[in-house]
Structure formats: C-alpha cells, structure tokens
Motif scaffolding. Structure first.
Motif, PDB file in Angstrom:
ATOM      1  N   ILE A   1       0.875  -1.171   0.000  1.00  0.00           N
ATOM      2  CA  ILE A   1       0.000   0.000   0.000  1.00  0.00           C
ATOM      3  C   ILE A   1       0.911   1.220   0.000  1.00  0.00           C
ATOM      4  O   ILE A   1       1.609   1.489   0.982  1.00  0.00           O
TER       5      ILE A   1
ATOM      6  N   ASP B   1      -9.477  -2.740   2.978  1.00  0.00           N
ATOM      7  CA  ASP B   1      -9.064  -2.775   1.577  1.00  0.00           C
ATOM      8  C   ASP B   1     -10.255  -2.474   0.671  1.00  0.00           C
ATOM      9  O   ASP B   1     -10.160  -1.694  -0.281  1.00  0.00           O
TER      10      ASP B   1
ATOM     11  N   TRP C   1      -6.062   5.864   3.575  1.00  0.00           N
ATOM     12  CA  TRP C   1      -6.272   4.929   4.695  1.00  0.00           C
ATOM     13  C   TRP C   1      -6.185   5.655   6.034  1.00  0.00           C
ATOM     14  O   TRP C   1      -7.011   5.427   6.923  1.00  0.00           O
TER      15      TRP C   1
ATOM     16  N   TYR D   1      -7.798  -9.887  -0.816  1.00  0.00           N
ATOM     17  CA  TYR D   1      -6.385 -10.252  -0.787  1.00  0.00           C
ATOM     18  C   TYR D   1      -6.147 -11.320   0.273  1.00  0.00           C
ATOM     19  O   TYR D   1      -6.970 -11.527   1.166  1.00  0.00           O
TER      20      TYR D   1
ATOM     21  N   PHE E   1      -5.244  -9.056   4.331  1.00  0.00           N
ATOM     22  CA  PHE E   1      -6.189  -7.949   4.242  1.00  0.00           C
ATOM     23  C   PHE E   1      -6.313  -7.314   5.621  1.00  0.00           C
ATOM     24  O   PHE E   1      -5.944  -7.908   6.636  1.00  0.00           O
TER      25      PHE E   1
END
Length: 416
Positions: free
Chosen positions: A14, A308, A22, A123, A126
């Motif tokens: 990320i 996510d 985020w 994912y 996650f």
C-alpha cells in the motif's frame, strides 16, 4: 542484474498515495468508536489453531480451506489469524477483563490472513478494523454497532449504502431451522456443488453462504428462519428493527443472510455500498462464544470493516500535507544548516532536506517536477547573514527568513 523479488501472490504493498486515504479513514473510524466509549486492544497475529477451529467453526470455508497453518519449533500447531474476534475473546478471558467492567467495549485494527482466491478488493493479507461489545444482551447493543457504522460511512460522504440484516436465532432455532433446511435441500442434493453436498451433512446453514450460482438459485426457494424463530429471538429481532427505525437507519431484511462464521447468534448484518455485491463491513451477535472458549456466560456482539474494500470504493480526496524542501548549497552550509533546521522543526508540516550537492538550478528542477511549492535555500551568503532564502515556486515570490524566526515561519506556512 540480480533477480527481482516481487510481493507474494495475494499480498500487496500500500503505497504513500493510498496510505494517506487509509489514514484519513482510520482516523474517522477510531474517533467515532472512541466517542461511543470503545478502547483499543492489540492482539497477536499468530494464535493456536484450535482457537479458530472452536470459534469460527470446523465446517466453515475459513477453517477448511483458507487458513495459513504451520508448526513452530516447539511442535505447536499455530495459525495466522483469519479474523480477530476469536483473538479478542481469548484476550478478554485470559486477562479477565469481565471483572473490570460490566459492559466492555473494545476495538482493534490490523492484518488478517486467508488463503483465498485473489481478486479485486480481496487479498490473502487484508486489513480490518473491528469493534466488540461484551456483557450486553439488549438489541440496543446490536443497533449501536450499526449506528456507529452508519456514522462512519456518512462521515466519508457515502450516501448510497444499505445494511442487510437477519436473525440466525439461538441454538434451538438453528437446530429447528437446520432440520427444515436439510429436508428442503435433500431432493436437490445432486444439483448442489460438492462443497454444499458436504455442508449438507455437517453444518447445513453454511449452504446459505455459498456463492456458486447453481446453489444460489436453489436457495432462493428455501424456507426462511423467521418461520421457526422462538419467541425470545423473534422479540429480540423486532426490537432491533424498531431501534434501527428510530435511528433512521437505511436497511433491508435478507432472510438468507447467515455470515461466514459459525459463532453468530440472533442478529447478523452486512454493510454494502452501491451495486457492489461484496460487503465492506459485517457483524452480529455471538452470545455463546465467550463460554465456548472457557469463560462465563457472556452476551456479545461486534463488527469488522474490510479496509481494503472500503478504501477502494470510496471517492475520498485527501490533501497532501504542506511540504517545504530545504536546499543546502556547499558543505559548510550543509554542516551548519542541518542543526539549525532540525532545532526549528514543528509538527504538522513536512520539512524535507536534500543533502546532495548539486547546482541550484538542478535542485529547483527536481522540486518543480515533484510538485513542491515551498523552497528554503541556504548557501554561504545566507549563512553569513543568518537567514534562509524562501522561494515560492508557484508565483516566484522570495523573502529572507531569519534563523530565529524559522519555527514561526513554518507555522505560518502550515496555517496559510
């Protein structure tokens, strides 16, 4: 050139641009939870496998197919956590938090791991932020969780959302409904996927959670649990819906919603945004889990947000922190200027020093390419005058900043 190593399939990096989003979302979530009296707890990523087998359920896809399980050097069978509620319950019991407060509200944040098929928004590593309430059996606690999620999602400027809700009843209701559901599914057994044929003989309610299209077509005609709910579960559900109505929560009833974890009792819910089929958050009540893991009878409820998926769906523009690039021209300016700079730093603004020696023209080209608006320059002439030269890359404005006024200048730029 050496072989380049890339991220493991299903895992991802990320990057800073996304991390800013985020961090904004996390701040909103944490502030909202703390306003409702929740406190943060941090639990290990690794737990004993049996914790998840006993809590999540042996017949769930999570336990049967998706867990990362390994044996450590002490021959203990461990697992990377696929979800955190079981870990929070384990910590709640291990540290006897039930002796400290009648109602305990906890929240957590961190990575989870499931060996799932990677796809958009899903994912193998996650991230979730979750909340748990221990000690309250009233449906008002269930509703509080949904109110919190609604407040979070509205603070993120999302309006096209809906909560899907259902009741899976108590243990007795589950048994009655399981028998009725199995009786309905038996004639269609051969048309069910292989997993659902196995579920039919184990935990038949797991069939309702199947994503295979052929199974979903069969489920559309299945009996609903509302037909067999006991008086206590029915009353709990009715009061829950009344509380949602009082709080003007946008929801719809989904009689086939069961969630993918076996520990749920009574209320279950999911939060969906727009036309997305997958939920961005979900949860419910789990009144038996604490006692099943060796603790006293303790009603509980909680939710988890899939970060996510949520951060990938929302349209959130986050303004970058203001940045000042500091350029040192010559070794003497570099040696003396770094201490002056570091003693003048203030919170809330990025002050980035470039220690490489290159011509001023090249420094300014790099700053322009990287979108840096504010520049401070220190060379031998400025050092002698005890000033930094400030240059605004947007309009060409320049002025001198005394060393003694550097902190004040940083605050002015940050507040401008």
């Amino acid at each position: 050139m050496a072989e380049q190593i890339k991220a493991v399939r299903g895992m991802r990096d990320i990057l800073p641009e996304e991390v800013r989003i985020w961090q904004t979302v996390e701040s909103i979530v944490f502030q909202t939870l703390e306003a409702f009296g929740f406190e943060e707890i941090r639990v290990p990523v690794v737990e004993e496998l049996k914790l998840f087998q006993r809590s999540v359920g042996s017949f769930t896809d999570i336990v049967q197919k998706e867990m990362y399980v390994f044996k450590d050097k002490g021959d203990r069978i461990l697992a990377l956590r696929p979800e955190a509620t079981a870990s929070v319950v384990r910590a709640y019991l291990e540290h006897q938090l039930y002796t400290k407060r009648k109602i305990t509200r906890l929240y957590y944040a961190g990575p989870m791991f499931r060996y799932d098929r990677p796809q958009k928004g899903r994912y193998r590593q996650f991230f979730q932020i979750g909340a748990e309430i221990f000690g309250g059996k009233s449906p008002y606690f269930d509703a509080e969780l949904i109110v919190i999620l609604a407040k979070i999602i509205e603070k993120l400027n999302v309006s096209n959302y809906v909560f899907e809700t259902n009741s899976v009843g108590c243990d007795a209701c589950k048994i009655s409904y399981g028998m009725k559901l199995k009786q309905f599914l038996e004639p269609a057994k051969e048309r069910l996927c292989q997993d659902c044929q196995t579920r039919l003989q184990g935990n038949v309610l797991r069939v309702l959670d199947c994503k295979v299209i052929s199974c979903r077509e069969i489920i559309k005609e299945a009996p609903v649990i509302q037909d067999v709910l006991c008086d206590d579960c029915r009353k709990h559900q009715e009061n829950f819906y009344t509380t949602l109505d009082d709080n003007k929560i946008h929801y719809k009833k989904n009689p086939y919603l069961v969630r993918g974890l076996d520990y749920y009792t009574k209320t279950v819910f999911e939060l969906k945004i727009g036309e997305e089929e997958n939920a961005v958050a979900g949860g419910g009540r789990y009144d038996n889990l604490v006692s099943e893991l060796g603790g006293p009878e303790t009603p509980a409820a909680g939710f988890a947000i899939g970060m996510d998926r949520l951060c990938g769906l929302i349209n959130l523009e986050v303004e970058r922190k203001k940045e000042i690039c500091v350029i040192f021209l010559g070794q003497h300016a570099l040696q003396k200027g770094t201490a002056i700079l570091n003693n003048s730093r203030v919170d809330g603004i990025k002050i980035v020093a470039d220690y490489e020696q290159r011509p001023l023209k090249n420094h300014l080209k790099i700053a322009d390419r990287e979108g840096v608006k504010h520049i401070l320059i220190l060379g031998d002439n400025e050092l002698q005058k005890q000033i930094f030269l400030y240059k605004n890359m947007s309009n060409g404005f320049q002025k001198e900043i005394k060393f003694s006024e550097l902190s004040k200048f940083f605050k002015e730029i940050n507040n401008a």
